[in-house]
Design a protein around this motif. Sequence first.
Motif, PDB file in Angstrom:
ATOM      1  N   ASP A  59      13.627 -39.112  25.189  1.00  0.00           N
ATOM      2  CA  ASP A  59      12.497 -38.206  24.985  1.00  0.00           C
ATOM      3  C   ASP A  59      12.931 -36.790  25.344  1.00  0.00           C
ATOM      4  OD1 ASP A  59      10.104 -36.610  25.699  1.00  0.00           O
ATOM      5  OD2 ASP A  59       9.029 -38.480  25.303  1.00  0.00           O
ATOM      6  N   PRO A  60      12.773 -35.821  24.442  1.00  0.00           N
ATOM      7  CA  PRO A  60      13.245 -34.460  24.713  1.00  0.00           C
ATOM      8  C   PRO A  60      12.510 -33.762  25.850  1.00  0.00           C
ATOM      9  CG  PRO A  60      11.907 -34.500  22.709  1.00  0.00           C
ATOM     10  CD  PRO A  60      12.135 -35.926  23.105  1.00  0.00           C
ATOM     11  N   VAL A  61      11.293 -34.191  26.158  1.00  0.00           N
ATOM     12  CA  VAL A  61      10.539 -33.574  27.250  1.00  0.00           C
ATOM     13  C   VAL A  61      11.035 -34.068  28.599  1.00  0.00           C
ATOM     14  CG1 VAL A  61       8.264 -33.330  28.308  1.00  0.00           C
ATOM     15  CG2 VAL A  61       8.500 -33.223  25.815  1.00  0.00           C
ATOM     16  N   THR A  62      11.213 -35.374  28.716  1.00  0.00           N
ATOM     17  CA  THR A  62      11.569 -35.958  30.014  1.00  0.00           C
ATOM     18  C   THR A  62      13.058 -35.885  30.324  1.00  0.00           C
ATOM     19  OG1 THR A  62      11.592 -38.123  28.916  1.00  0.00           O
ATOM     20  CG2 THR A  62       9.595 -37.500  30.121  1.00  0.00           C
ATOM     21  N   ASN A  63      13.906 -35.803  29.291  1.00  0.00           N
ATOM     22  CA  ASN A  63      15.358 -35.742  29.501  1.00  0.00           C
ATOM     23  C   ASN A  63      15.934 -34.370  29.174  1.00  0.00           C
ATOM     24  OD1 ASN A  63      17.964 -36.888  30.105  1.00  0.00           O
ATOM     25  ND2 ASN A  63      18.360 -36.955  27.916  1.00  0.00           N
ATOM     26  N   GLY A  64      15.208 -33.557  28.436  1.00  0.00           N
ATOM     27  CA  GLY A  64      15.708 -32.238  28.033  1.00  0.00           C
ATOM     28  C   GLY A  64      16.296 -32.235  26.643  1.00  0.00           C
ATOM     29  N   ALA A  65      16.923 -33.306  26.254  1.00  0.00           N
ATOM     30  CA  ALA A  65      17.526 -33.508  24.927  1.00  0.00           C
ATOM     31  C   ALA A  65      18.063 -34.930  24.918  1.00  0.00           C
ATOM     32  CB  ALA A  65      18.637 -32.492  24.673  1.00  0.00           C
ATOM     33  N   GLY A  66      18.917 -35.248  23.954  1.00  0.00           N
ATOM     34  CA  GLY A  66      19.535 -36.568  23.921  1.00  0.00           C
ATOM     35  C   GLY A  66      20.924 -36.521  24.516  1.00  0.00           C
ATOM     36  N   ALA A  67      21.937 -36.807  23.688  1.00  0.00           N
ATOM     37  CA  ALA A  67      23.327 -36.781  24.143  1.00  0.00           C
ATOM     38  C   ALA A  67      23.729 -35.395  24.634  1.00  0.00           C
ATOM     39  CB  ALA A  67      24.253 -37.242  23.022  1.00  0.00           C
ATOM     40  N   LEU A  68      23.093 -34.355  24.085  1.00  0.00           N
ATOM     41  CA  LEU A  68      23.408 -32.980  24.478  1.00  0.00           C
ATOM     42  C   LEU A  68      23.277 -32.793  25.980  1.00  0.00           C
ATOM     43  CD1 LEU A  68      23.977 -30.004  23.493  1.00  0.00           C
ATOM     44  CD2 LEU A  68      21.498 -29.690  23.583  1.00  0.00           C
ATOM     45  N   PHE A  69      22.178 -33.293  26.573  1.00  0.00           N
ATOM     46  CA  PHE A  69      21.974 -33.165  28.018  1.00  0.00           C
ATOM     47  C   PHE A  69      22.607 -34.339  28.768  1.00  0.00           C
ATOM     48  CE2 PHE A  69      18.676 -29.978  29.527  1.00  0.00           C
ATOM     49  CZ  PHE A  69      18.913 -29.088  28.490  1.00  0.00           C
ATOM     50  N   VAL A  75      26.321 -27.619  18.257  1.00  0.00           N
ATOM     51  CA  VAL A  75      25.906 -28.307  17.043  1.00  0.00           C
ATOM     52  C   VAL A  75      25.496 -29.716  17.438  1.00  0.00           C
ATOM     53  CG1 VAL A  75      26.601 -29.192  14.785  1.00  0.00           C
ATOM     54  CG2 VAL A  75      27.482 -26.986  15.582  1.00  0.00           C
ATOM     55  N   THR A  76      24.302 -30.132  17.039  1.00  0.00           N
ATOM     56  CA  THR A  76      23.841 -31.488  17.326  1.00  0.00           C
ATOM     57  C   THR A  76      23.498 -32.199  16.025  1.00  0.00           C
ATOM     58  OG1 THR A  76      21.553 -30.761  17.609  1.00  0.00           O
ATOM     59  CG2 THR A  76      22.923 -30.869  19.594  1.00  0.00           C
ATOM     60  N   GLN A  77      23.526 -33.540  16.068  1.00  0.00           N
ATOM     61  CA  GLN A  77      23.168 -34.351  14.909  1.00  0.00           C
ATOM     62  C   GLN A  77      22.358 -35.563  15.350  1.00  0.00           C
ATOM     63  OE1 GLN A  77      27.539 -34.281  13.405  1.00  0.00           O
ATOM     64  NE2 GLN A  77      26.331 -35.001  11.649  1.00  0.00           N
ATOM     65  N   GLN A  78      21.585 -36.074  14.402  1.00  0.00           N
ATOM     66  CA  GLN A  78      20.919 -37.366  14.558  1.00  0.00           C
ATOM     67  C   GLN A  78      21.583 -38.329  13.588  1.00  0.00           C
ATOM     68  OE1 GLN A  78      16.709 -36.213  14.002  1.00  0.00           O
ATOM     69  NE2 GLN A  78      16.305 -37.363  15.878  1.00  0.00           N
ATOM     70  N   ILE A  79      22.647 -38.938  14.037  1.00  0.00           N
ATOM     71  CA  ILE A  79      23.366 -39.889  13.193  1.00  0.00           C
ATOM     72  C   ILE A  79      22.586 -41.198  13.086  1.00  0.00           C
ATOM     73  CG2 ILE A  79      25.500 -41.271  13.041  1.00  0.00           C
ATOM     74  CD1 ILE A  79      26.980 -38.852  14.207  1.00  0.00           C
ATOM     75  N   LYS A  80      21.812 -41.499  14.128  1.00  0.00           N
ATOM     76  CA  LYS A  80      21.025 -42.737  14.153  1.00  0.00           C
ATOM     77  C   LYS A  80      19.541 -42.422  14.368  1.00  0.00           C
ATOM     78  CE  LYS A  80      23.885 -44.180  17.373  1.00  0.00           C
ATOM     79  NZ  LYS A  80      24.727 -44.930  18.347  1.00  0.00           N
ATOM     80  N   PRO A  81      18.908 -41.731  13.427  1.00  0.00           N
ATOM     81  CA  PRO A  81      17.492 -41.369  13.609  1.00  0.00           C
ATOM     82  C   PRO A  81      16.566 -42.578  13.664  1.00  0.00           C
ATOM     83  CG  PRO A  81      18.193 -40.919  11.359  1.00  0.00           C
ATOM     84  CD  PRO A  81      19.431 -41.254  12.129  1.00  0.00           C
ATOM     85  N   ASP A  82      17.016 -43.706  13.117  1.00  0.00           N
ATOM     86  CA  ASP A  82      16.196 -44.910  13.177  1.00  0.00           C
ATOM     87  C   ASP A  82      16.118 -45.460  14.594  1.00  0.00           C
ATOM     88  OD1 ASP A  82      18.994 -45.311  12.773  1.00  0.00           O
ATOM     89  OD2 ASP A  82      18.641 -47.443  12.409  1.00  0.00           O
ATOM     90  N   ILE A  83      17.148 -45.168  15.411  1.00  0.00           N
ATOM     91  CA  ILE A  83      17.168 -45.629  16.800  1.00  0.00           C
ATOM     92  C   ILE A  83      16.665 -44.545  17.747  1.00  0.00           C
ATOM     93  CG2 ILE A  83      18.621 -46.540  18.670  1.00  0.00           C
ATOM     94  CD1 ILE A  83      20.542 -47.587  16.554  1.00  0.00           C
ATOM     95  N   TYR A  84      17.070 -43.294  17.458  1.00  0.00           N
ATOM     96  CA  TYR A  84      16.717 -42.159  18.323  1.00  0.00           C
ATOM     97  C   TYR A  84      16.005 -41.079  17.500  1.00  0.00           C
ATOM     98  CZ  TYR A  84      20.274 -44.662  20.944  1.00  0.00           C
ATOM     99  OH  TYR A  84      20.997 -45.644  21.570  1.00  0.00           O
ATOM    100  N   PRO A  85      14.743 -41.318  17.136  1.00  0.00           N
ATOM    101  CA  PRO A  85      14.033 -40.398  16.245  1.00  0.00           C
ATOM    102  C   PRO A  85      13.663 -39.057  16.875  1.00  0.00           C
ATOM    103  CG  PRO A  85      12.551 -42.120  17.028  1.00  0.00           C
ATOM    104  CD  PRO A  85      13.917 -42.500  17.489  1.00  0.00           C
ATOM    105  N   VAL A 115      15.477 -37.363  19.490  1.00  0.00           N
ATOM    106  CA  VAL A 115      16.542 -36.561  20.109  1.00  0.00           C
ATOM    107  C   VAL A 115      17.849 -36.698  19.345  1.00  0.00           C
ATOM    108  CG1 VAL A 115      15.576 -36.652  22.445  1.00  0.00           C
ATOM    109  CG2 VAL A 115      17.105 -38.481  21.671  1.00  0.00           C
ATOM    110  N   ASP A 116      18.751 -35.766  19.660  1.00  0.00           N
ATOM    111  CA  ASP A 116      20.102 -35.831  19.102  1.00  0.00           C
ATOM    112  C   ASP A 116      20.862 -37.007  19.705  1.00  0.00           C
ATOM    113  OD1 ASP A 116      22.062 -34.717  21.483  1.00  0.00           O
ATOM    114  OD2 ASP A 116      20.070 -33.808  21.568  1.00  0.00           O
ATOM    115  N   ASP A 117      21.831 -37.544  18.955  1.00  0.00           N
ATOM    116  CA  ASP A 117      22.723 -38.555  19.526  1.00  0.00           C
ATOM    117  C   ASP A 117      24.184 -38.105  19.449  1.00  0.00           C
ATOM    118  OD1 ASP A 117      23.731 -39.501  16.833  1.00  0.00           O
ATOM    119  OD2 ASP A 117      21.650 -40.161  16.657  1.00  0.00           O
TER     120      ASP A 117
END
Length: 368
Positions: free
Chosen positions: A199-209, A234-244, A246-248
């Motif tokens: 969750d971008p609110v509770t973690n700040g971002a995905g893999a980026l943070f 540069v960030t990407q969502q390679i797996k948006p079905d799993i991580y809709p 945040v970035d992964d």
Amino acid sequence: MSPIQYIAVLLFVSMQLASAQASQKPLRVGVVGLVHSHVNGILGRAKKGDIEIVGIAEPNRDLAERLAKRYGYSMSLVYPTIEEMLDKTKPEAVTDFGRIVDHLQTVKICAPRGIHVMVEKPLAVSFDHAKQMEALAKKHTIQLLTNYETTWYGSNHKAYALANTDKAIGDLRKIVVHDGHQGPKEINVNKEFLEWLTDPVTNGAGALFDFGCYGANLSTWLMHNQRPLSVMAVTQQIKPDIYPKVDDEATIILTYPKTQTIIQGSWNWPFARKDMEVYGQHGYVNTIDGTRMRIRLKEDKTERTAEATQTDAPATDPFAYLAGLLRGETKPDELTSLENNMIVVEILDAARQSAKTGKAVTLQKPMK
């Protein structure tokens, strides 16, 4: 010896004995939150006599009971709020294993009570939160530390010594840091951890943070707490079905006057990794894991392998370090320091902005 001198000697000896006995007492530690799986590190830690868990603050009773069955602690240690846990158990320090967004609240509650705080990486979800935490820590004169697994890698400290203390590879030119794994869901983290980590609110971002913070921490350390001139991400969502949400996949580039750092944080590596490459003018040192290294210096015709040991690190684990630091038995280490981690969060905040806008962020000079 006169009677007065004799009494003075007795008083001195008794004070020294009292001090020694106090230093041997376990550090009274409270655990704040159980929703971060790194909490397994302190709950499953063998009783070494240096720390004692006196209380746990966790409102999720089901989670607390599951972990109690696994690790054997009494549910009488568990309280629904931080305030009640602190009031009833009087810890000297707390270790925060909650959501990153809640780190600020923990410091708001603990700092006025004079209770030291160690949080799991990163320090905060935003630079604004970090500045509030820094102000509280300084006002109330507490230690505010950030724990990274890689701080306790002997290889990182040996690499630092080669690069900075011995200056064996010349002036630093490029630092490349790789961190991550196949993804939190893919490695089966528990549901409470997965919920807030993605969750971008509770973690700040995905893999980026989650994993970008390691490289920011190590680069800041290697560069003697020098703030970068600019941050590009540069960030990407390679797996948006799993991580809709945040970035992964995340890459961060930090520019310094004569050095560049590339940070690669990912939830898409084929295997878990935490390693780095440090290149100087005439040599390099690469860490493979916590102990193994590859080194090539100016006079070497080929690359050679090397081994670091646990004694190259500041302590065996973060909890031994916390106890030693607060007892005055261990010198402060820069990787956990507030000064380093303020820069880390500033970098992460800028990286998040850069990834959103597609532009490099120039860091302003701090106001004097």
